[in-house]
Write an enzyme that holds these catalytic residues in place. Structure first.
Site, PDB file in Angstrom:
ATOM      1  N   HIS A   1       0.820  -1.220   0.000  1.00  8.66           N
ATOM      2  CA  HIS A   1       0.000   0.000   0.000  1.00  8.66           C
ATOM      3  C   HIS A   1       0.852   1.268   0.000  1.00  8.66           C
ATOM      4  O   HIS A   1       0.701   2.102  -0.905  1.00  8.66           O
ATOM      5  CB  HIS A   1      -0.969  -0.015   1.173  1.00  8.66           C
ATOM      6  CG  HIS A   1      -1.656   1.292   1.397  1.00  8.66           C
ATOM      7  ND1 HIS A   1      -2.452   1.894   0.431  1.00  8.66           N
ATOM      8  CD2 HIS A   1      -1.641   2.152   2.469  1.00  8.66           C
ATOM      9  CE1 HIS A   1      -2.903   3.049   0.896  1.00  8.66           C
ATOM     10  NE2 HIS A   1      -2.420   3.229   2.120  1.00  8.66           N
TER      11      HIS A   1
ATOM     12  N   HIS B   1       3.670   7.223   5.156  1.00  9.58           N
ATOM     13  CA  HIS B   1       2.484   7.900   5.681  1.00  9.58           C
ATOM     14  C   HIS B   1       1.739   7.126   6.772  1.00  9.58           C
ATOM     15  O   HIS B   1       1.012   7.718   7.571  1.00  9.58           O
ATOM     16  CB  HIS B   1       1.515   8.257   4.545  1.00  9.58           C
ATOM     17  CG  HIS B   1       0.719   7.100   4.025  1.00  9.58           C
ATOM     18  ND1 HIS B   1       1.199   6.234   3.063  1.00  9.58           N
ATOM     19  CD2 HIS B   1      -0.520   6.651   4.347  1.00  9.58           C
ATOM     20  CE1 HIS B   1       0.279   5.330   2.802  1.00  9.58           C
ATOM     21  NE2 HIS B   1      -0.775   5.545   3.564  1.00  9.58           N
ATOM     22  N   ASP B   2       1.896   5.808   6.829  1.00  3.60           N
ATOM     23  CA  ASP B   2       1.202   5.017   7.850  1.00  3.60           C
ATOM     24  C   ASP B   2       2.106   4.576   8.996  1.00  3.60           C
ATOM     25  O   ASP B   2       1.655   3.864   9.907  1.00  3.60           O
ATOM     26  CB  ASP B   2       0.565   3.779   7.215  1.00  3.60           C
ATOM     27  CG  ASP B   2      -0.810   4.058   6.630  1.00  3.60           C
ATOM     28  OD1 ASP B   2      -1.465   5.017   7.089  1.00  3.60           O
ATOM     29  OD2 ASP B   2      -1.225   3.337   5.715  1.00  3.60           O
TER      30      ASP B   2
ATOM     31  N   GLU C   1       0.949   5.928  12.470  1.00  2.00           N
ATOM     32  CA  GLU C   1      -0.336   5.359  12.897  1.00  2.00           C
ATOM     33  C   GLU C   1      -0.249   3.883  13.230  1.00  2.00           C
ATOM     34  O   GLU C   1      -0.827   3.415  14.211  1.00  2.00           O
ATOM     35  CB  GLU C   1      -1.383   5.532  11.783  1.00  2.00           C
ATOM     36  CG  GLU C   1      -2.188   6.799  11.860  1.00  2.00           C
ATOM     37  CD  GLU C   1      -3.352   6.761  10.882  1.00  2.00           C
ATOM     38  OE1 GLU C   1      -4.036   5.724  10.801  1.00  2.00           O
ATOM     39  OE2 GLU C   1      -3.561   7.766  10.193  1.00  2.00           O
ATOM     40  N   ASP C   2       0.460   3.131  12.408  1.00  2.00           N
ATOM     41  CA  ASP C   2       0.320   1.676  12.435  1.00  2.00           C
ATOM     42  C   ASP C   2       1.566   0.909  12.854  1.00  2.00           C
ATOM     43  O   ASP C   2       1.568  -0.332  12.819  1.00  2.00           O
ATOM     44  CB  ASP C   2      -0.122   1.183  11.047  1.00  2.00           C
ATOM     45  CG  ASP C   2      -1.473   1.734  10.655  1.00  2.00           C
ATOM     46  OD1 ASP C   2      -2.279   2.037  11.553  1.00  2.00           O
ATOM     47  OD2 ASP C   2      -1.735   1.875   9.445  1.00  2.00           O
TER      48      ASP C   2
ATOM     49  N   ASP D   1      -3.094   8.451  -0.886  1.00  2.00           N
ATOM     50  CA  ASP D   1      -3.452   7.374   0.040  1.00  2.00           C
ATOM     51  C   ASP D   1      -4.895   6.935  -0.179  1.00  2.00           C
ATOM     52  O   ASP D   1      -5.191   5.737  -0.341  1.00  2.00           O
ATOM     53  CB  ASP D   1      -3.251   7.874   1.470  1.00  2.00           C
ATOM     54  CG  ASP D   1      -3.801   6.915   2.515  1.00  2.00           C
ATOM     55  OD1 ASP D   1      -3.738   5.692   2.297  1.00  2.00           O
ATOM     56  OD2 ASP D   1      -4.280   7.403   3.568  1.00  2.00           O
TER      57      ASP D   1
END
Length: 288
Positions: free
Chosen positions: A30, A54-55, A58-59, A116
């Protein structure tokens, strides 16, 4: 290593062992695809690197300090802009916050955010084409709420749509997935108000030609459920809003509830603002 290659190695390490929701596809596919979208549209190396990262906040266990130290303030700013800040909030609260914050983002930040969303949307479309609507069960919220979310994003980005090709592409693909057509013009929206009370065979054929018959069915079924359940709480906010604008409904017969249930469902799925809803109701008030 250049910035993009370094970001790829970093993201690959941080996302190791993670998979795309409901699949056995490695998660790194992704952010890699997001970065390729940005690269294709000739964004700078920092923006492409932010697409890869970008993630991570968050993740993964990545900290803002790690990104700042390894990639600098610009990349950190872009990753922060694309990250949800409070994961303890409900899905609805988090998404409303994301939509509201779009107006405060600059074009570089929006590029990462839109890329995204665009890849997520394309992944969903591919899965729908393969397995049908069962795909929606993978998500925290189903098709109805996802439609609200993506359509609201598109509507919030209208001020920059002319200048950002990525946003125009997102609009086309959002409408194709959730409505069935890449364009939903005012005259086609007007046709939707023809079926508030009943979907005639003639209208049904017309909507099939337009490619939006499934959308019409979904709106009608959801609205009919509200009507049959006499769920006044669902439609009251819309009724109050329209009343404040001079369009009054008296809930002393079935007609107003049918109309408001239909309009409420249309507004929700298309992510319309109060102004949008008022404009379309006003245009079609003679049918209601």
């Amino acid at each position: 290593m250049n910035t993009i290659e370094k970001a790829f190695q970093f993201a690959l390490h941080k996302h190791r062992g993670q998979f795309r929701k409901g699949t056995d596809i490695p998660y790194i596919t992704h952010p890699f695809a997001v970065s390729m979208i940005l690269k294709h549209h000739q964004y700078s190396d920092d923006i492409v690197a932010a697409g890869l990262l970008h993630d991570t906040l968050e993740d993964t266990d990545t900290t803002a300090n790690e990104i700042q130290c390894q990639f600098g303030d610009k990349v950190l700013d872009l990753v922060l802009a694309a990250s949800e800040q409070d994961k303890t909030l409900s899905w609805e609260e988090r998404k409303r916050h994301t939509i509201k914050e779009l107006a405060r983002k600059n074009t570089d930040q929006l590029a990462v955010i839109v890329a995204d969303k665009l890849h997520n949307l394309r992944s969903i479309q591919e899965d729908v084409d393969c397995v049908g609507d069962d795909v929606w069960s993978r998500f925290n919220r189903g098709k109805r709420e996802q439609s609200w979310y993506y359509m609201s994003i598109v509507n919030a980005l209208k001020p920059v749509m002319k200048d950002m090709r990525l946003v125009r592409i997102l609009e086309v693909e959002v409408k194709r997935l959730f409505v069935g057509t890449s364009k939903l013009r005012d005259n086609e929206i007007d046709r939707l108000f023809n079926v508030v009370y009943d979907l005639s065979p003639t209208e049904e054929e017309e909507f099939k030609k337009l490619g939006i018959i499934d959308f019409v069915y979904e709106v009608k079924v959801a609205a009919d459920t509200v009507y049959k359940n006499q769920d006044f709480d669902v439609i009251r906010p819309l009724m109050d809003e329209l009343t404040d604008r001079g369009i009054k409904f008296e809930l002393n017969s079935d007609g107003p509830l049918i109309v408001l249930a239909f309009c409420n469902e249309l507004q929700h799925r298309l992510g319309w603002s109060a102004d949008d809803m008022y404009r379309h109701v006003k245009r079609n008030i003679g049918k209601l």
